[in-house]
Design an enzyme around this catalytic site. Structure first.
Site, PDB file in Angstrom:
ATOM      1  N   GLU A   1      -1.607  -9.089   3.333  1.00  0.00           N
ATOM      2  CA  GLU A   1      -1.517  -9.645   4.558  1.00  0.00           C
ATOM      3  C   GLU A   1      -2.673 -10.057   5.231  1.00  0.00           C
ATOM      4  OE1 GLU A   1      -1.023  -6.680   3.739  1.00  0.00           O
ATOM      5  OE2 GLU A   1      -1.556  -5.035   5.228  1.00  0.00           O
TER       6      GLU A   1
ATOM      7  N   CYS B   1       1.021  -1.073   0.121  1.00  0.00           N
ATOM      8  CA  CYS B   1      -0.011  -0.032   0.017  1.00  0.00           C
ATOM      9  C   CYS B   1       0.765   1.270   0.121  1.00  0.00           C
ATOM     10  CB  CYS B   1      -1.093   0.058   1.207  1.00  0.00           C
ATOM     11  SG  CYS B   1      -2.337   0.991   0.764  1.00  0.00           S
TER      12      CYS B   1
ATOM     13  N   HIS C   1      -3.745  -5.171   0.519  1.00  0.00           N
ATOM     14  CA  HIS C   1      -2.932  -5.558   1.576  1.00  0.00           C
ATOM     15  C   HIS C   1      -3.178  -6.941   1.615  1.00  0.00           C
ATOM     16  CE1 HIS C   1      -3.140  -1.699   4.056  1.00  0.00           C
ATOM     17  NE2 HIS C   1      -3.786  -1.365   2.938  1.00  0.00           N
TER      18      HIS C   1
HETATM   19  N1  GLN Z   1      -2.034   6.585   2.804  1.00  0.00           N
HETATM   20  C1  GLN Z   1      -2.145   6.041   1.437  1.00  0.00           C
HETATM   21  C2  GLN Z   1      -3.387   5.992   0.933  1.00  0.00           C
HETATM   22  O1  GLN Z   1      -4.427   6.535   1.539  1.00  0.00           O
HETATM   23  C3  GLN Z   1      -1.813   4.415   1.779  1.00  0.00           C
HETATM   24  C4  GLN Z   1      -2.764   3.770   2.548  1.00  0.00           C
HETATM   25  C5  GLN Z   1      -2.157   2.518   3.045  1.00  0.00           C
HETATM   26  O2  GLN Z   1      -1.007   2.225   3.107  1.00  0.00           O
HETATM   27  N2  GLN Z   1      -3.463   1.686   3.681  1.00  0.00           N
HETATM   28  O3  GLN Z   1      -3.735   5.758  -0.563  1.00  0.00           O
END
Ligand code: GLN
Length: 538
Positions: A511, A383, A509
């Site tokens: 994970e 992410c 994600h």
């Molecule tokens: N802050 C980033 C976004 O909003 C990444 C979010 C995250 O790592 N879950 O796109």
């Protein structure tokens, strides 16, 4: 339609005793005996969901397939049971009140005074029974967050009292307490357990089973004492001794016959056989690794390991798949700069840059990525970690000066990561990100395709910003390939580098989807790459 039974798991004496792990372990054992089970968490705080909570407060926010931002215990439930959870599996006081107040405004209760009993408790009971009414489950295990006696948990305990009264043997209450060892006295002490059971009794609930968290084995006399003072059978006093790994707990609970007690208390016929061979194989491999690797986890919440819970666990699963122990070196991104990065990364065979929000520590993450890219050390960006990899490549390979994400620098001349168009009008911050599972199409010529071995995958998301398609051609031409796309909206979900042993960034994600039964292929592939990198280096 199943004849669903409801098991409540409450906690006494102190928080952090591991109610989530006990609930998940019980689910595993009941599944092993052929029952279908789901686990639910009721959280007594007023936030509608934990999505707006700082990870320092509450650890990681876990995301379900259907896009609910939930308590991290739901991650344990999925990792143990291998059954996806949903919005219905995590309910907070905030959500209960929000519903009741909306109903009141809509005129549903016209004429009556809206009160904690029956309106709030009815709504709690409705949320519990909703899972049972799906007809899919033999058992619904409901974990009550917090500790009995807390002001916030009263309505939940009251709802349990009412459900037991209404449903009799279709319900059982498992109460988890602490039996501390006082070294000065050289003794285990049962008094805190007695007091917490008394607190429950004052609220009208008699636990059926008491699970005692302890550092030392409980002898028969201690078990007898707890049984006598707390009105339970001796066989219903279950020892839960500290374990080397949370994954050992189902086996410890099997030895203590927690599942049998639950079946007995709910008058459920007890199947003779239990099949948990796969779990035992996993444990055998977990405790007998053939090698060890160290991976740097770069993030800004490293002081609190729970902030990256699912990543931690995904590495345990992937380590077992590779018969190796993965040691994580937590590196604070605010402490990394170009002068010390080599030293900070000493001894690591791979770098994972963690998810996150906001600008704090961002330059350290970018520096760590540059180090992994130029030294050809395996890298995995999740992410925000993927977004940082895109920024680093833009700045240092494409020569886009001051390239950035508009989250950190709204005036950057090169917004290589930009807010998604449908996020631009969002004003409220709760539950409004791009959340939950979306399909992603993989390039069959990519490394990640080699890992997943299928073209269409589905992964869970939690973000507002995305790869800016204006830069897509330039990136692909220079060797950062956009190899995973969400077809409906043409969003870049995965980037990978050519000419690098393993450099993968994912907007989702992975994970969240790693379980004991199904370790996530990307984590398995990354750990394998780390192993190969280290063995070639030697
Ligand atoms: N802050 C980033 C976004 O909003 C990444 C979010 C995250 O790592 N879950 O796109």
């Amino acid at each position: 339609m199943k004849d669903t039974k409801y098991i409540f798991v409450t906690g006494g004496v102190t928080s952090s005793l591991g109610k989530g792990i006990i609930s998940a372990s019980l689910a595993k054992l009941l599944q092993g005996r052929g029952f279908s089970v789901t686990i639910q968490k009721l959280d007594p705080y007023i936030n509608v969901d934990p999505g707006t909570l700082n990870p320092y407060e509450h650890g990681e926010c876990y995301v379900t397939e259907d896009g609910a931002e939930t308590d991290l215990d739901l991650g344990h439930y999925e990792r143990f049971s291998n059954v996806p959870t949903s919005q219905a599996n995590n309910v907070t006081t905030g959500r209960i009140y929000q519903h009741v107040i909306n109903e009141e405004r809509a005129g549903t209760y016209l004429g009556s005074t809206v009160q904690v009993i029956p309106h709030i408790t009815d709504e709690i009971k409705r949320r519990i029974k909703l899972l049972g009414q799906s007809g899919n489950f033999d058992f619904v295990i409901t974990e009550i967050g917090g500790t009995v006696g807390d002001i916030e948990s009263f309505p939940f305990i009251e709802a349990i009292r009412q459900m037991r009264w209404e449903m009799g043997k279709h319900c059982a209450v498992v109460h988890l307490t602490l039996v501390p060892f006082l070294s000065a006295a050289g003794e285990l002490k049962t008094k805190p357990t007695q007091h917490s059971v008394k607190t429950m009794l004052e609220q009208g609930v008699q636990p059926d089973i008491i699970v005692c968290r302890t550092e030392k084995h409980l002898n028969d006399s201690i078990k007898g004492k707890i049984a006598q003072f707390c009105n339970v059978e001796v066989s219903s006093v279950i020892e839960s001794i500290d374990a080397a790994s949370i994954y050992d707990v189902p086996i410890l609970m099997l030895e203590e016959k927690l599942d049998i007690e639950v079946l007995r208390k709910t008058q459920t016929p007890i199947p003779e056989k239990i099949d948990i061979r796969k779990w035992e194989d996993f444990l055998h491999r977990l405790h007998n690794p053939q090698s060890e690797v160290t991976i740097a986890l770069v993030g800004k919440y490293v002081e609190l390991k729970d902030a990256y819970k699912s990543i931690n666990e995904a590495f345990i699963h992937a380590g077992v798949s590779n018969d190796c122990k993965v040691k994580l070196k937590y590196v604070h991104s605010e402490h990394i700069d170009s002068g010390n990065v080599h030293e900070q990364m000493a001894g690591v065979g791979g770098v994972l840059v963690a998810p996150g929000f906001g600008g704090r520590g961002i330059e350290g993450k970018i520096t760590a990525i540059e180090w992994a890219r130029t030294n050809k050390v395996p890298f995995f960006g999740v992410c925000l970690g993927m977004q940082c990899a895109v920024i680093e490549f833009g700045r240092n390979v494409l020569g886009l000066r001051d390239a950035h994400s508009t989250e950190m620098n709204p005036r950057t001349p090169h917004p290589v990561i930009d807010i998604m168009s449908n996020q631009k009008t969002v004003k409220n911050l709760g539950g409004t990100m791009r959340l939950g599972a979306y399909p992603c199409k993989l390039d069959p010529e990519s490394k990640v395709y080699g890992v997943y071995k299928e073209t269409m995958i589905s992964e869970r998301h939690r973000h507002r910003y995305e790869f800016n398609n204006d830069y897509r051609k330039a990136y692909n031409k220079a060797g950062m390939r956009t190899v995973g796309i969400y077809p409906n909206e043409n969003l870049v979900e995965i980037v990978e580098l050519e000419n690098h042993p393993w450099f993968v960034g994912v907007q989702f994600h992975p994970e969240y989807k790693s379980t004991v039964a199904r370790p996530h292929p990307l984590f398995v592939g990354f750990v394998e790459a780390v192993k190969n990198y280290l063995s070639e280096k030697d």
